[in-house]
Design a protein around this motif. Structure first.
Motif, PDB file in Angstrom:
ATOM      1  N   LEU A 100      15.625  35.469 -47.361  1.00 34.73           N
ATOM      2  CA  LEU A 100      15.564  35.030 -45.972  1.00 34.73           C
ATOM      3  C   LEU A 100      15.145  33.570 -45.834  1.00 34.73           C
ATOM      4  CD1 LEU A 100      13.834  38.125 -44.311  1.00 34.73           C
ATOM      5  CD2 LEU A 100      16.280  37.611 -44.472  1.00 34.73           C
ATOM      6  N   GLU A 101      14.668  32.967 -46.907  1.00 35.76           N
ATOM      7  CA  GLU A 101      14.180  31.598 -46.847  1.00 35.76           C
ATOM      8  C   GLU A 101      15.251  30.623 -46.348  1.00 35.76           C
ATOM      9  OE1 GLU A 101      11.090  29.882 -48.606  1.00 35.76           O
ATOM     10  OE2 GLU A 101      10.353  31.660 -47.576  1.00 35.76           O
ATOM     11  N   LYS A 102      16.513  30.876 -46.687  1.00 35.45           N
ATOM     12  CA  LYS A 102      17.576  29.943 -46.325  1.00 35.45           C
ATOM     13  C   LYS A 102      18.489  30.479 -45.220  1.00 35.45           C
ATOM     14  CE  LYS A 102      17.822  27.602 -50.808  1.00 35.45           C
ATOM     15  NZ  LYS A 102      18.698  27.202 -51.941  1.00 35.45           N
ATOM     16  N   GLU A 103      18.138  31.601 -44.648  1.00 36.71           N
ATOM     17  CA  GLU A 103      18.980  32.225 -43.631  1.00 36.71           C
ATOM     18  C   GLU A 103      18.721  31.599 -42.267  1.00 36.71           C
ATOM     19  OE1 GLU A 103      21.606  34.282 -41.625  1.00 36.71           O
ATOM     20  OE2 GLU A 103      21.415  34.456 -43.802  1.00 36.71           O
ATOM     21  N   THR A 104      19.755  31.059 -41.635  1.00 38.70           N
ATOM     22  CA  THR A 104      19.596  30.381 -40.346  1.00 38.70           C
ATOM     23  C   THR A 104      20.675  30.792 -39.347  1.00 38.70           C
ATOM     24  OG1 THR A 104      20.883  28.489 -41.143  1.00 38.70           O
ATOM     25  CG2 THR A 104      18.468  28.358 -41.358  1.00 38.70           C
ATOM     26  N   SER A 105      21.245  31.978 -39.491  1.00 37.81           N
ATOM     27  CA  SER A 105      22.308  32.428 -38.595  1.00 37.81           C
ATOM     28  C   SER A 105      21.737  32.762 -37.218  1.00 37.81           C
ATOM     29  CB  SER A 105      22.981  33.672 -39.178  1.00 37.81           C
ATOM     30  OG  SER A 105      22.073  34.761 -39.171  1.00 37.81           O
ATOM     31  N   PRO A 106      22.600  32.882 -36.199  1.00 40.19           N
ATOM     32  CA  PRO A 106      22.112  33.302 -34.875  1.00 40.19           C
ATOM     33  C   PRO A 106      21.381  34.634 -34.906  1.00 40.19           C
ATOM     34  CG  PRO A 106      24.351  32.442 -34.723  1.00 40.19           C
ATOM     35  CD  PRO A 106      24.033  32.522 -36.174  1.00 40.19           C
ATOM     36  N   VAL A 107      21.819  35.547 -35.780  1.00 41.49           N
ATOM     37  CA  VAL A 107      21.133  36.841 -35.897  1.00 41.49           C
ATOM     38  C   VAL A 107      19.705  36.638 -36.384  1.00 41.49           C
ATOM     39  CG1 VAL A 107      21.114  39.046 -37.126  1.00 41.49           C
ATOM     40  CG2 VAL A 107      23.270  38.111 -36.274  1.00 41.49           C
ATOM     41  N   SER A 108      19.517  35.695 -37.302  1.00 42.25           N
ATOM     42  CA  SER A 108      18.169  35.460 -37.825  1.00 42.25           C
ATOM     43  C   SER A 108      17.217  35.023 -36.720  1.00 42.25           C
ATOM     44  CB  SER A 108      18.208  34.405 -38.937  1.00 42.25           C
ATOM     45  OG  SER A 108      18.414  33.097 -38.409  1.00 42.25           O
ATOM     46  N   ARG A 109      17.725  34.259 -35.762  1.00 41.41           N
ATOM     47  CA  ARG A 109      16.859  33.777 -34.684  1.00 41.41           C
ATOM     48  C   ARG A 109      16.385  34.916 -33.788  1.00 41.41           C
ATOM     49  NH1 ARG A 109      20.458  29.331 -35.214  1.00 41.41           N
ATOM     50  NH2 ARG A 109      21.880  30.060 -33.581  1.00 41.41           N
ATOM     51  N   VAL A 110      17.195  35.967 -33.687  1.00 43.19           N
ATOM     52  CA  VAL A 110      16.776  37.151 -32.915  1.00 43.19           C
ATOM     53  C   VAL A 110      15.603  37.826 -33.606  1.00 43.19           C
ATOM     54  CG1 VAL A 110      17.479  39.434 -32.103  1.00 43.19           C
ATOM     55  CG2 VAL A 110      19.074  37.499 -31.943  1.00 43.19           C
ATOM     56  N   PHE A 111      15.711  38.029 -34.917  1.00 43.24           N
ATOM     57  CA  PHE A 111      14.635  38.688 -35.651  1.00 43.24           C
ATOM     58  C   PHE A 111      13.382  37.819 -35.693  1.00 43.24           C
ATOM     59  CE2 PHE A 111      18.276  41.030 -37.541  1.00 43.24           C
ATOM     60  CZ  PHE A 111      17.847  42.316 -37.242  1.00 43.24           C
ATOM     61  N   VAL A 112      13.566  36.517 -35.858  1.00 46.82           N
ATOM     62  CA  VAL A 112      12.412  35.601 -35.862  1.00 46.82           C
ATOM     63  C   VAL A 112      11.654  35.695 -34.540  1.00 46.82           C
ATOM     64  CG1 VAL A 112      11.747  33.168 -35.842  1.00 46.82           C
ATOM     65  CG2 VAL A 112      13.308  34.019 -37.596  1.00 46.82           C
ATOM     66  N   LEU A 113      12.394  35.776 -33.448  1.00 47.60           N
ATOM     67  CA  LEU A 113      11.745  35.881 -32.145  1.00 47.60           C
ATOM     68  C   LEU A 113      10.898  37.155 -32.062  1.00 47.60           C
ATOM     69  CD1 LEU A 113      13.151  35.006 -28.720  1.00 47.60           C
ATOM     70  CD2 LEU A 113      12.185  37.272 -29.032  1.00 47.60           C
ATOM     71  N   PHE A 114      11.460  38.281 -32.478  1.00 45.16           N
ATOM     72  CA  PHE A 114      10.683  39.522 -32.483  1.00 45.16           C
ATOM     73  C   PHE A 114       9.450  39.389 -33.378  1.00 45.16           C
ATOM     74  CE2 PHE A 114      14.729  42.031 -31.402  1.00 45.16           C
ATOM     75  CZ  PHE A 114      14.340  42.204 -30.082  1.00 45.16           C
ATOM     76  N   GLY A 115       9.626  38.718 -34.526  1.00 46.17           N
ATOM     77  CA  GLY A 115       8.527  38.585 -35.468  1.00 46.17           C
ATOM     78  C   GLY A 115       7.411  37.692 -34.989  1.00 46.17           C
ATOM     79  N   ARG A 116       7.656  36.886 -33.969  1.00 49.40           N
ATOM     80  CA  ARG A 116       6.621  35.996 -33.446  1.00 49.40           C
ATOM     81  C   ARG A 116       5.791  36.649 -32.339  1.00 49.40           C
ATOM     82  NH1 ARG A 116       9.855  30.169 -33.791  1.00 49.40           N
ATOM     83  NH2 ARG A 116       9.463  29.934 -36.036  1.00 49.40           N
ATOM     84  N   VAL A 117       6.232  37.791 -31.856  1.00 46.76           N
ATOM     85  CA  VAL A 117       5.457  38.499 -30.820  1.00 46.76           C
ATOM     86  C   VAL A 117       5.341  39.979 -31.194  1.00 46.76           C
ATOM     87  CG1 VAL A 117       5.954  36.894 -28.935  1.00 46.76           C
ATOM     88  CG2 VAL A 117       7.587  38.723 -29.455  1.00 46.76           C
ATOM     89  N   PRO A 118       4.864  40.289 -32.407  1.00 48.23           N
ATOM     90  CA  PRO A 118       4.927  41.675 -32.884  1.00 48.23           C
ATOM     91  C   PRO A 118       4.075  42.647 -32.074  1.00 48.23           C
ATOM     92  CG  PRO A 118       3.601  40.322 -34.362  1.00 48.23           C
ATOM     93  CD  PRO A 118       4.268  39.386 -33.408  1.00 48.23           C
ATOM     94  N   LEU A 119       2.867  42.245 -31.678  1.00 46.53           N
ATOM     95  CA  LEU A 119       2.016  43.180 -30.941  1.00 46.53           C
ATOM     96  C   LEU A 119       2.577  43.420 -29.540  1.00 46.53           C
ATOM     97  CD1 LEU A 119      -0.461  44.943 -30.810  1.00 46.53           C
ATOM     98  CD2 LEU A 119      -1.811  42.944 -30.160  1.00 46.53           C
ATOM     99  N   PHE A 120       3.059  42.372 -28.896  1.00 46.85           N
ATOM    100  CA  PHE A 120       3.691  42.514 -27.582  1.00 46.85           C
ATOM    101  C   PHE A 120       4.868  43.477 -27.685  1.00 46.85           C
ATOM    102  CE2 PHE A 120       6.694  41.042 -24.299  1.00 46.85           C
ATOM    103  CZ  PHE A 120       5.885  41.077 -23.176  1.00 46.85           C
ATOM    104  N   TYR A 121       5.691  43.301 -28.692  1.00 49.69           N
ATOM    105  CA  TYR A 121       6.827  44.186 -28.949  1.00 49.69           C
ATOM    106  C   TYR A 121       6.352  45.624 -29.133  1.00 49.69           C
ATOM    107  CZ  TYR A 121      10.812  46.097 -31.678  1.00 49.69           C
ATOM    108  OH  TYR A 121      11.854  46.861 -32.159  1.00 49.69           O
ATOM    109  N   TYR A 122       5.319  45.805 -29.954  1.00 50.04           N
ATOM    110  CA  TYR A 122       4.827  47.153 -30.254  1.00 50.04           C
ATOM    111  C   TYR A 122       4.335  47.853 -28.993  1.00 50.04           C
ATOM    112  CZ  TYR A 122       2.567  50.917 -32.849  1.00 50.04           C
ATOM    113  OH  TYR A 122       2.221  52.150 -33.337  1.00 50.04           O
ATOM    114  N   LEU A 123       3.556  47.136 -28.194  1.00 48.11           N
ATOM    115  CA  LEU A 123       2.999  47.749 -26.992  1.00 48.11           C
ATOM    116  C   LEU A 123       4.077  48.068 -25.960  1.00 48.11           C
ATOM    117  CD1 LEU A 123      -0.226  45.572 -26.537  1.00 48.11           C
ATOM    118  CD2 LEU A 123      -0.054  47.898 -27.462  1.00 48.11           C
TER     119      LEU A 123
END
Length: 403
Positions: free
Chosen positions: A304-327
């Motif tokens: 994942l270190e070099k992955e920069t596709s539009p799909v990656s940006r969706v997962f990155v966004l989720f990964g930046r707000v994990p507790l908010f997502y969980y709740l």
């Protein structure tokens, strides 16, 4: 005076504040989305098996259901491990040990409170707190509280402590809480899932005993050093570590000597023999379970270190707000399941499972429908998470770091 972990020479410039590593958020986002699959299956599947352990599925012969449950095993170990890594990286961005410890302790307490209140409500849709289930948020919170004390130790000592818990806790699998008398409840909290009664009138089921999870977070904290290496060297280390952990799983599992309370056995065919090989204990996570999940996770992190596709940006966004997502995801999944049940069976669906109102035999859906519902839930969560991620990007209010 507290110092940042690495001492600076007199007159040296302060360390450069490092940018947030997108690959960590990417991997965390992936496991958050996969986690929603597990919880969607909980509420929408027509499977009647008890899936707390995938061993149930070995006897039923449902390969698709087995793999749907098994793939979600990666979620908790990766999330706890990366929580430790993120704590280390936060410290290296300029926090002192005391500041890091204070944040870990307060956020840990906050997570335990959330487990007992909002998370409980998301699962049950009630405020009757006489029975609690202590799951992953509780384990993360308690692990953070322990890590708050560990951060004052040298990194080698933290690593030794974490590895001792991960590698050694299966030595005590035969110890039963009832054999320990008044200490049995503590043993349940630390090592063996079961019921406890912390105060009169309140019972709790400990689904996530703490000892191995504390070890996972501690080793994740030390692993933060790897993530600060130069890019090419970091990728090499990720590939080496991931390969070593995965190979250790294969070798130890093949021998059936140590590392999991349930040895694998030959099954009716080669596919189910592989499933038996992969069927490691999650409650609590055995050594082999953690090797099986964290090894491939580190290999994926390297990719994942070099992955920069539009799909990656969706997962990155989720990964930046994990507790908010969980709740959000728990009440959303639960609420949708109730709405569907009411649409199919009328108001009586609101009391399914209560005495005299059993769940209909045709309730729930086959796996293809469950997967479609899961994708719909993820799509519903995206704009809400994007909104909150934008708030966190624009503002630096201290309370935002707790959500």
């Amino acid at each position: 005076m507290d110092q940042v972990f690495t001492q600076q020479a007199p007159g040296a410039q302060p360390p450069t504040v490092r940018p947030r590593l997108a690959s960590i958020d990417y991997l965390r986002g992936i496991v958050m989305v996969v986690m929603a699959l597990d919880h969607t299956r909980d509420y929408f599947s027509n499977a009647r098996a008890d899936l707390m352990n995938t061993a149930t599925l070995l006897s039923q012969g449902d390969a698709a259901l087995f793999l749907t449950r098994w793939i979600t095993h990666f979620c908790a170990p990766v999330f706890v491990f990366l929580a430790g890594t993120s704590a280390y990286l936060a410290c290296k961005r300029g926090k002192t040990r005391a500041q890091t410890a204070a944040f870990l302790a307060t956020r840990g307490v906050w997570l335990v409170v959330l487990e007992l209140t909002l998370v409980h409500f998301g699962w049950e849709f009630d405020f009757d707190f006489h029975f609690e289930v202590l799951q992953v948020i509780w384990a993360i919170g308690c692990s953070m509280i322990v890590l708050a004390g560990l951060v004052f130790l040298p990194l080698w000592a933290i690593a030794a402590f974490g590895l001792a818990l991960i590698c050694g806790h299966n030595l005590f699998d035969a110890v039963r809480p009832e054999s320990l008398g008044p200490w049995g409840g503590l043993w349940t909290v630390l090592h063996r899932p079961g019921l406890i009664q912390p105060v009169p009138g309140v019972r709790a089921f400990v689904a996530y005993p703490l000892v191995p999870w504390i070890g996972v977070m501690a080793t994740g904290y030390v692993f933060g050093q790897v993530m600060l290496l130069e890019n090419a060297l970091r990728r090499r280390w990720l590939l080496v570590l991931g390969s070593a952990l995965t190979a250790a799983f294969v070798v130890l599992r093949a021998t059936n000597l140590y590392g999991d309370p349930h040895p694998w056995t030959l099954q009716k065919d080669w596919l189910w023999t592989i499933f038996s090989f992969l069927n490691c204990e999650k409650y609590p996570p055995s050594l082999l379970y953690l090797l099986m999940t964290l090894g491939p996770a580190l290999l994926l992190l390297a990719l994942l270190e070099k992955e920069t596709s539009p799909v990656s940006r969706v997962f990155v966004l989720f990964g930046r707000v994990p507790l908010f997502y969980y709740l959000l995801h728990l009440p959303l999944i639960h609420g949708l399941s109730l709405a569907v049940a009411v649409a199919r069976y009328g108001p009586r669906a609101l009391s399914f499972g209560e005495q005299g109102n059993s769940v209909p035999t045709d309730a729930g859906f086959a796996l293809p429908v469950v997967y479609l519902i899961w994708l719909g839930i993820v799509l519903l969560l995206f704009p809400l998470c994007a909104w909150f991620a934008d708030i966190k990007r624009r503002r630096r209010d201290p309370w935002l770091s707790y959500l």
